[in-house]
Design an enzyme around this catalytic site. Structure first.
Site, PDB file in Angstrom:
ATOM      1  N   ASN A   8       0.869  -1.173   0.000  1.00 55.57           N
ATOM      2  CA  ASN A   8       0.000   0.000   0.000  1.00 55.57           C
ATOM      3  C   ASN A   8       0.911   1.230   0.000  1.00 55.57           C
ATOM      4  OD1 ASN A   8      -1.854   1.988   0.427  1.00 55.57           O
ATOM      5  ND2 ASN A   8      -2.814   1.037   2.213  1.00 55.57           N
ATOM      6  N   ARG A  89      -2.133  -2.046  -3.812  1.00 50.41           N
ATOM      7  CA  ARG A  89      -3.395  -1.321  -3.685  1.00 50.41           C
ATOM      8  C   ARG A  89      -3.325  -0.094  -4.604  1.00 50.41           C
ATOM      9  NH1 ARG A  89      -5.167   2.853   0.921  1.00 50.41           N
ATOM     10  NH2 ARG A  89      -7.266   3.177   0.159  1.00 50.41           N
ATOM     11  N   HIS A 178     -12.533   2.127  -0.695  1.00 48.28           N
ATOM     12  CA  HIS A 178     -12.442   1.071   0.331  1.00 48.28           C
ATOM     13  C   HIS A 178     -13.041  -0.250  -0.144  1.00 48.28           C
ATOM     14  CE1 HIS A 178     -12.625   4.422   3.624  1.00 48.28           C
ATOM     15  NE2 HIS A 178     -11.365   4.095   3.366  1.00 48.28           N
ATOM     16  N   ARG A 239     -12.121  14.924   6.726  1.00 42.88           N
ATOM     17  CA  ARG A 239     -12.872  15.174   5.489  1.00 42.88           C
ATOM     18  C   ARG A 239     -14.318  15.512   5.816  1.00 42.88           C
ATOM     19  NH1 ARG A 239     -11.048   9.855   2.317  1.00 42.88           N
ATOM     20  NH2 ARG A 239      -9.479   9.608   3.929  1.00 42.88           N
ATOM     21  N   GLU A 381      -7.305  -5.928   4.326  1.00 43.50           N
ATOM     22  CA  GLU A 381      -7.146  -5.623   2.899  1.00 43.50           C
ATOM     23  C   GLU A 381      -5.923  -6.324   2.324  1.00 43.50           C
ATOM     24  OE1 GLU A 381      -7.840  -1.608   4.383  1.00 43.50           O
ATOM     25  OE2 GLU A 381      -8.551  -1.114   2.377  1.00 43.50           O
TER      26      GLU A 381
END
Ligand code: AMP
Length: 395
Positions: A8, A89, A178, A239, A381
């Protein structure tokens, strides 16, 4: 036996996990932080030990080289050829990718072209892929897209009611994010329920610093809260989530802000940080919410935004068989899970208060008579990335 690396890569960081496949055993993991600065931090966890060094890592390629050397030095691997696959990723896959793919020049080219959709992430992801291809040319290189799982959303859900030509000309639509996490916890929920995923209506809550909620029907993403970029949807750490777009221009004009400055505020200075004026971190807010009005308000607003999406998705799905909590807040914050499920009691969805006292462990949280199951499922993940590498290797 094969060793697969799950990567990642961010703009100044790179997280890695080395996984033995198909056994799915994590051999080692770690990260490189502050890439490009003189005091980069390299961390490697292996055999129950943690090795940390401060070194000068100028760029991703230098970092990956250093990581591989460290793995040899600490006897994680004896030879680079033991690593037979590397899964990366990638944040934005646009409409090009609805599943993971083996990376060739054309795929890399598309990842580059999609940089406009994820300016902070895609260029870093591509840099990581290129560096690994150079250093491990024989390993299978695979791209796993955050958006791919959501490519099943119907037009009705992914389009914005803007003039249609903006979609055809510029790809202006909802892509979500995601996806790898939602896909993993949905599969696990189906396994825990002993039912085929294709027969279930699920709502998966990925509630971390970045947060998104997905409605899953027939084993596919039906709708998701993030949008064209990961800025939309629920309120997040920094955010803003959903907001009336005209308010943005109003504030820009009042404060004389450039587009970049405004985007920075919406991405990095809003959400829980913006409301609390204290911290983006849920733990910090929970620690002071009894005495700090702003912290309390931020937590309440966050819970409210999560609930709104759950309500919306129960209706879109026409019911729900299971609700799944995952990621930092979802996995660790029992009061937030309790407050959210409490609001669903009127529908017969109920949580076992004792079971809910758990942290980061796969657990069924609902009472036996609850009309829908509630689960805590820690996301993974990296494992999903390694599985995708494995299945493309065997294709
Ligand atoms: P992630 O982005 O998935 O790493 O999640 C980060 C978020 O999880 C931060 O807001 C943390 O405050 C939150 N978090 C981690 N541990 C806890 C905890 N024990 N209680 C509440 N929030 C937590």
């Amino acid at each position: 036996m094969a060793k697969t690396m799950a990567i990642n890569a961010g703009s100044s960081s790179l997280k890695f996990q080395l996984i033995e496949m198909p056994e799915e055993t994590v051999i080692a993991k770690g990260q490189i932080e502050r890439i490009g600065l003189p005091d980069s931090i390299f961390t490697l966890k292996f055999n129950g030990e943690k090795f940390e060094t401060i070194v000068n890592i100028a760029d991703h390629e230098v970092g990956i080289n250093y990581m591989l050397e460290q793995m040899k030095e600490h006897n994680v691997i004896a030879d680079l050829h033991e690593i037979t696959g590397v899964g990366h990723r990638v944040v934005a896959g646009g409409e090009f990718f609805n599943h993971s793919v083996i990376v060739d020049d054309e795929v890399l080219n598309k990842i580059d072209r999609l940089a406009a959709y994820a300016p902070l992430h895609n260029p870093a992801n591509a840099t990581g892929i290129r560096a690994f291809k150079k250093l491990l040319p024989d390993a299978l290189s695979v791209a796993v897209f955050d958006t791919a799982f959501h490519q099943t959303m119907p037009e009705v859900n992914y389009l914005y009611p803007l003039p249609y030509q903006y979609y055809t000309r510029y790809g202006a639509r909802k892509y979500g994010a995601h996806g790898t996490s939602h896909r993993y916890v949905a599969q696990r929920a189906a396994e825990l329920m002993g039912k085929p995923l294709e027969e279930l209506k699920l709502i998966t809550l990925h509630l971390g610093a970045g947060a998104s909620i997905t409605a899953i029907k027939d084993g596919k993403s039906l709708d998701t809260s993030m949008g064209f970029t990961p800025l939309a949807g629920v309120m997040m750490s920094t955010r803003v989530g959903d907001v009336d777009p005209s308010l943005i221009y109003y504030i820009q004009e009042k404060e004389n802000l450039s587009n970049e400055e405004m985007l920075d505020i919406l991405n990095k200075k809003s959400g829980m940080l913006g409301i609390s004026t204290l911290s983006p971190d849920m733990r910090d807010l929970l620690a002071v919410e009894d005495t700090n009005k702003h912290a309390k308000l931020a937590v309440e607003m966050w819970e409210n935004r999560v609930l709104r999406y759950i309500g919306q998705y129960i209706v879109e799905l026409g019911g729900v068989d299971a609700i799944v909590f995952t990621a930092g807040i979802g996995e660790n914050s029992d009061p937030q899970r309790e407050h959210i499920i409490e609001k669903l009691n009127f529908m017969g969805i109920k949580m076992d208060a004792e079971a809910n006292k758990v942290r980061g462990e796969e657990t069924e949280l609902s009472t036996p008579d609850s009309t829908a199951k509630v689960f805590l499922i820690p996301t993974d993940e990296e494992l999903m990335i390694a599985r995708d590498v494995e299945s493309l290797k065997n294709n």
